[in-house]
Write an enzyme that holds these catalytic residues in place. Structure first.
Site, PDB file in Angstrom:
ATOM      1  N   HIS A 284       0.862  -1.181   0.000  1.00 40.61           N
ATOM      2  CA  HIS A 284       0.000   0.000   0.000  1.00 40.61           C
ATOM      3  C   HIS A 284       0.895   1.226   0.000  1.00 40.61           C
ATOM      4  CE1 HIS A 284      -3.036   2.937   1.039  1.00 40.61           C
ATOM      5  NE2 HIS A 284      -3.969   2.017   0.915  1.00 40.61           N
ATOM      6  N   ASP A 326      -7.018  -5.746   2.136  1.00 41.47           N
ATOM      7  CA  ASP A 326      -7.756  -6.615   1.215  1.00 41.47           C
ATOM      8  C   ASP A 326      -7.395  -8.083   1.443  1.00 41.47           C
ATOM      9  OD1 ASP A 326      -9.085  -4.483  -0.247  1.00 41.47           O
ATOM     10  OD2 ASP A 326      -7.105  -4.006  -1.046  1.00 41.47           O
TER      11      ASP A 326
END
Length: 384
Positions: A284, A326
């Site tokens: 990320h 996720d």
């Protein structure tokens, strides 16, 4: 041989915030590698930092600054709701990971909405039997958006009440049972899972509640800046969330896991990267040291899924990127027997609370969000 700097050294030389450093890394402007002494930390290429510092010192045009702010750049909208600070997600001064250890989504809404009491998300009784799921969520929210009054000139309390009602519509459309219990328990009943799973759902909802100015939140704020109703603003957020590069990433992780179960984790990752696709569920831009939301959720639920265990190990070995939220949602879904679309549904329900907070903040600001485009097309001929 290149010199490598710690995060603290890089920040000091550039005189920027951590989010800006991570943005430079994500755009390929600064090289990064795991710290050999501590793989949980990262090092940054000193030559790249020196070159970038020189360019910054020379200054940039206003148009270039504005363009870079749109994609992982310098903060562009003032907000008191949430931020990413030293690798932590902060909700109005509180660490979201710590908050997720005990808070409900209703209590988190009270914090983000600056309200004295926990919110209530009551699902309306349907006129006819509903088909629960994503399609129903869009349909029911769109119907409410067409009925609500505009948001301009209204108090924050009135706007929060409308937002809570709209979130209740989402709650019902996504299969939560009726009642006044906290949402995580009603979801667990609606999804036919036990109380132990309900607590994991609670943690996930709190961790997903807000994430500063992500794409869906920005869309909701743009809608709010025009005076659209809270339900219409939530609809803008939900539509944006559905994209595969945002809330749809959880579905991609589920596909990757199924591919790994058939062909093996290393082969699945090679196939995925071979099609020039970023690996879903890992890395990320705001968290080069690791996503604290994933760390908190995985620490609470564990990972007993052998396929996902092998996928995590192979992904870290191949890319150096650590699991993000996720991936953690995929572990939650597969390991605890949730509906296959649970990652998106949890994202939508949790994040709707953050959207509502940003909607109210934007409306109270009185500003309209209307950036200019940098035209790169043809122009008519001019007479000379």
């Amino acid at each position: 041989m290149s010199e490598w700097l710690s995060r603290e050294e890089a920040l000091e030389r550039l005189k920027v915030r951590p989010q800006t450093l991570y943005a430079y890394v994500s755009r390929g402007r600064i090289g990064m590698r795991p710290d050999h002494a501590d793989p949980r930390r990262s090092e940054y290429r000193a030559d790249d930092i020196a070159a970038l510092a020189t360019r910054r010192a020379r200054g940039r045009s206003p148009s270039a600054i504005a363009e870079s702010a749109i994609a992982w750049g310098e903060p562009s909208i003032v907000t008191a709701i949430s931020t990413v600070w030293h690798g932590q997600l902060i909700y109005r001064g509180q660490d979201a990971a710590v908050l997720s250890e005990h808070a409900t989504l209703e209590e988190t809404a009270a914090l983000l909405w600056a309200m004295p009491q926990p919110a209530r998300f009551e699902a309306p009784l349907p006129d006819a039997p509903l088909q629960f799921g994503r399609a129903s969520a869009f349909a029911q929210l769109a119907m409410l958006a067409g009925q609500e009054r505009p948001s301009l000139g209204r108090s924050a309390a009135s706007l929060c009440a409308d937002a809570a009602r709209a979130i209740g519509v989402l709650v019902g459309a996504l299969g939560a049972s009726a009642g006044t219990d906290p949402l995580h328990r009603r979801l667990a009943r609606g999804w036919s899972v036990g109380d132990d799973v309900a607590d994991a759902i609670r943690r996930a909802l709190v961790l997903l509640a807000d994430h500063e100015l992500n794409a869906s939140t920005f869309a909701a704020r743009v809608a709010a800046s025009t005076g659209a109703s809270p339900a219409a603003c939530l609809m803008a957020g939900l539509a944006t969330l559905s994209g595969p590069r945002h809330g749809g990433a959880g579905e991609a992780v589920m596909h990757l896991a199924e591919d790994a179960a058939r062909h093996g984790a290393e082969a699945a990752i090679r196939r995925w990267l071979g099609h020039d696709r970023p690996l879903p569920g890992f890395g990320h831009q705001l968290y080069p040291e690791g996503d604290p939301r994933a760390t908190a959720l995985l620490a609470a639920i564990g990972n007993s899924d052998e396929t996902l265990q092998s996928l995590e190990a192979a992904a870290i070995a191949a890319t150096g990127a650590r699991p993000n939220i996720d991936f953690a949602l995929a572990v939650l879904t597969r390991g605890l027997g949730l509906p296959r679309d649970a990652p998106f549904q949890l994202f939508a329900l949790g994040r709707s609370v953050g959207w509502a907070a940003h909607i109210v903040e934007q409306i109270m600001s009185g500003n309209i969000i209307r950036p200019r485009g940098r035209y790169d097309g043809l122009l008519p001929p001019t007479d000379r």
